[in-house]
Design a protein around this motif. Structure first.
Motif, PDB file in Angstrom:
ATOM      1  N   ASP A 113       7.294 -14.450  -4.194  1.00  0.00           N
ATOM      2  CA  ASP A 113       7.606 -13.509  -3.368  1.00  0.00           C
ATOM      3  C   ASP A 113       9.077 -13.875  -2.945  1.00  0.00           C
ATOM      4  O   ASP A 113       9.822 -14.944  -3.015  1.00  0.00           O
ATOM      5  N   THR A 145      -4.370  -5.826  -8.965  1.00  0.00           N
ATOM      6  CA  THR A 145      -3.089  -5.535  -8.841  1.00  0.00           C
ATOM      7  C   THR A 145      -2.387  -4.941 -10.059  1.00  0.00           C
ATOM      8  O   THR A 145      -3.000  -5.482 -11.251  1.00  0.00           O
ATOM      9  N   THR A 146      -1.681  -3.908  -9.840  1.00  0.00           N
ATOM     10  CA  THR A 146      -1.075  -3.418 -11.445  1.00  0.00           C
ATOM     11  C   THR A 146      -0.002  -3.853 -12.048  1.00  0.00           C
ATOM     12  O   THR A 146       0.808  -4.593 -11.347  1.00  0.00           O
ATOM     13  N   LEU A 149       3.157  -2.995 -10.409  1.00  0.00           N
ATOM     14  CA  LEU A 149       3.620  -3.543  -8.908  1.00  0.00           C
ATOM     15  C   LEU A 149       4.092  -5.097  -9.308  1.00  0.00           C
ATOM     16  O   LEU A 149       5.247  -5.506  -8.494  1.00  0.00           O
ATOM     17  N   LYS A 152       7.501  -4.642 -10.212  1.00  0.00           N
ATOM     18  CA  LYS A 152       8.491  -4.195  -9.051  1.00  0.00           C
ATOM     19  C   LYS A 152       8.747  -5.613  -8.256  1.00  0.00           C
ATOM     20  O   LYS A 152       9.921  -5.717  -7.706  1.00  0.00           O
ATOM     21  N   ARG A 153       7.905  -6.413  -8.071  1.00  0.00           N
ATOM     22  CA  ARG A 153       7.941  -7.728  -7.340  1.00  0.00           C
ATOM     23  C   ARG A 153       9.038  -8.661  -8.001  1.00  0.00           C
ATOM     24  O   ARG A 153      10.120  -9.092  -7.190  1.00  0.00           O
TER      25      ARG A 153
END
Length: 336
Positions: A113, A145-146, A149, A152-153
Motif C-alpha cells: 500500500d 479481490t480482482t 484492483l 491498479k494498486r
C-alpha cells in the motif's frame, strides 16, 4: 574487455549487483560486499508495516498531548522519523553506507500500500540513495479481490513514489499476473525506470507431524532463473527501461544466461550467502572467461542476443516453444 553497464541511469563497472537481503543490513556488510566485487548494493528492505506502526505511534502521542496548552505545540513530533525508529535507523544506514563505499547504494521499500512510502521516499533521496527499489509484495488474501484492483494498486504506488522523488525508481515485480508483460509495461508508463524480475513470494509447506504450516524461506536455485529470463527476453526489445535479473543466480553461467536474455544487470543474494561475500569476483571471472572463449569484447555484444526480436509475434513464439518442448519430452520419455 568492456564489462561496464548502465542500470537506472547509473554507470556500473560490471553487471553483478548484491541484492536486498540479510547481507546488506549493516554498513560493514555493505563494505564487505563491495570489497568482494559488487558493482552496486541494494540495501535490505524497510517494510511498510514498520512505517505504519511508527506513524500510528506518533499520532497517538500527538493526540495525547494536543490539549495540554498552546505553548506546547512545538513539543509535538514534527516527523515520523524519530531517534529510535526503524525509519531513522534505515536512513542512517543509507547515509553511512553511501559515505563508506564508492558504488551506488539503492534503498529498498517493501509493502503493498502507499502507507508512509511517499514522504519516506523523499527522505531516502535526501539521505543519498542512488535509487529506490519498490518491492511490492501484494498477495490478495481476499479471493474476491480482482486482478484489475491488484494492478491498479501497483500503479498507484509507483506513480506516487516516482512523482515524489527525482532519483530513479525500480519495481521488483511478481511473476503472477495474468499478463506479466503488459503489467511490466504499465509499471514503466507509471514512472518506473527499471524492473527487477522477479520477486520471490513465500510458499509455506505443510508439516504432517505437527499439523501446522511451515513458513520457511529457502535460497533460490538455478532452476528458478528460467522464468525471469523468459520474461526479460520478451521485454528486452519492447521497452527502454532497465531490466534486472533476480532469482536463480548461483554461478557465472547463470549471469551469462541472464545477459543473453537481455538483462542489464544480474542481482544475487543466494550465491553470496552460499559461497561468501567475495564470490562476486569468481562469477565475474567466469563471465570474462566465457566472453574471451566466445570472442566477445563488450557486454553490448552479449546483451539480448537471445531476446525476442521486436517484430516477432510473441504469442506464436511462446506457443511454438511450448509445442516443441512437449514433442521433445514425448520423444525422450515416451520410450521409457
Amino acid at each position: 574487455m568492456d564489462l561496464t553497464t548502465s542500470y537506472l541511469g547509473l554507470e556500473l563497472a560490471h553487471p553483478i549487483i548484491a541484492s536486498a537481503g540479510p547481507l546488506t543490513q549493516t554498513v560493514e556488510g555493505v563494505k564487505e560486499l563491495v570489497g568482494g566485487g559488487a558493482s552496486a548494493v541494494v540495501l535490505h528492505s524497510l517494510f511498510e508495516e514498520q512505517l505504519r506502526a511508527e506513524l500510528a505511534r506518533d499520532e497517538q502521542l500527538i493526540a495525547a498531548h494536543e490539549d495540554t496548552f498552546a505553548e506546547a505545540l512545538d513539543y509535538f513530533p514534527s516527523s515520523p522519523v524519530t531517534a529510535k525508529s526503524a525509519a531513522y535507523s534505515y536512513l542512517s544506514l543509507v547515509e553511512r553506507a553511501v559515505a563508506s563505499v564508492d558504488v551506488p547504494v539503492i534503498a529498498s521499500l517493501n509493502g503493498a500500500d502507499l502507507g508512509g512510502w511517499v514522504e519516506f521516499a523523499r527522505e531516502l533521496a535526501d539521505a543519498g540513495a542512488s535509487a529506490i527499489e519498490l518491492n511490492i509484495y501484494m498477495v490478495p488474501g481476499d479471493v474476491k479481490t480482482t486482478g484489475a484492483l491488484v494492478v491498479k494498486r501497483h500503479l498507484e504506488i509507483v506513480s506516487a513514489v516516482t512523482e515524489a522523488v527525482t532519483i530513479p525508481v525500480s519495481v521488483k515485480m511478481s511473476p503472477y499476473f495474468s499478463s506479466v508483460g503488459n503489467v511490466a509495461l504499465q509499471l514503466v508508463d507509471a514512472g518506473a525506470s527499471g524492473l527487477v524480475l522477479f520477486n520471490r513470494f513465500l510458499q509455506p509447506d505443510v508439516n504432517i507431524e505437527t499439523l501446522h504450516t511451515d513458513a520457511g524461506f529457502e535460497l533460490s536455485t538455478p532452476h528458478e532463473g528460467r522464468l525471469p529470463r523468459t520474461w526479460i527476453a520478451s521485454l528486452r526489445n519492447q521497452t527502454n527501461a532497465s531490466l534486472a535479473g533476480s532469482s536463480g543466480v548461483d554461478s557465472s553461467e547463470d549471469v551469462v544466461k541472464y545477459l543473453l536474455a537481455g538483462a542489464d544487470v544480474v542481482m544475487t543474494t543466494a550465491a553470496l550467502v552460499r559461497h561468501g561475500r567475495g564470490y562476486t569476483r569468481e562469477m565475474l571471472g567466469g563471465l570474462q572467461a566465457w566472453m574471451t572463449r566466445k570472442g566477445f569484447v563488450s557486454l553490448e555484444q552479449v546483451r539480448g542476443m537471445l531476446a525476442v526480436p521486436a517484430m516477432t509475434d510473441g504469442e506464436a513464439a511462446g506457443r511454438g516453444g511450448y509445442v516443441t518442448a512437449i514433442q521433445a519430452a514425448k520423444a525422450r520419455y515416451g520410450s521409457l
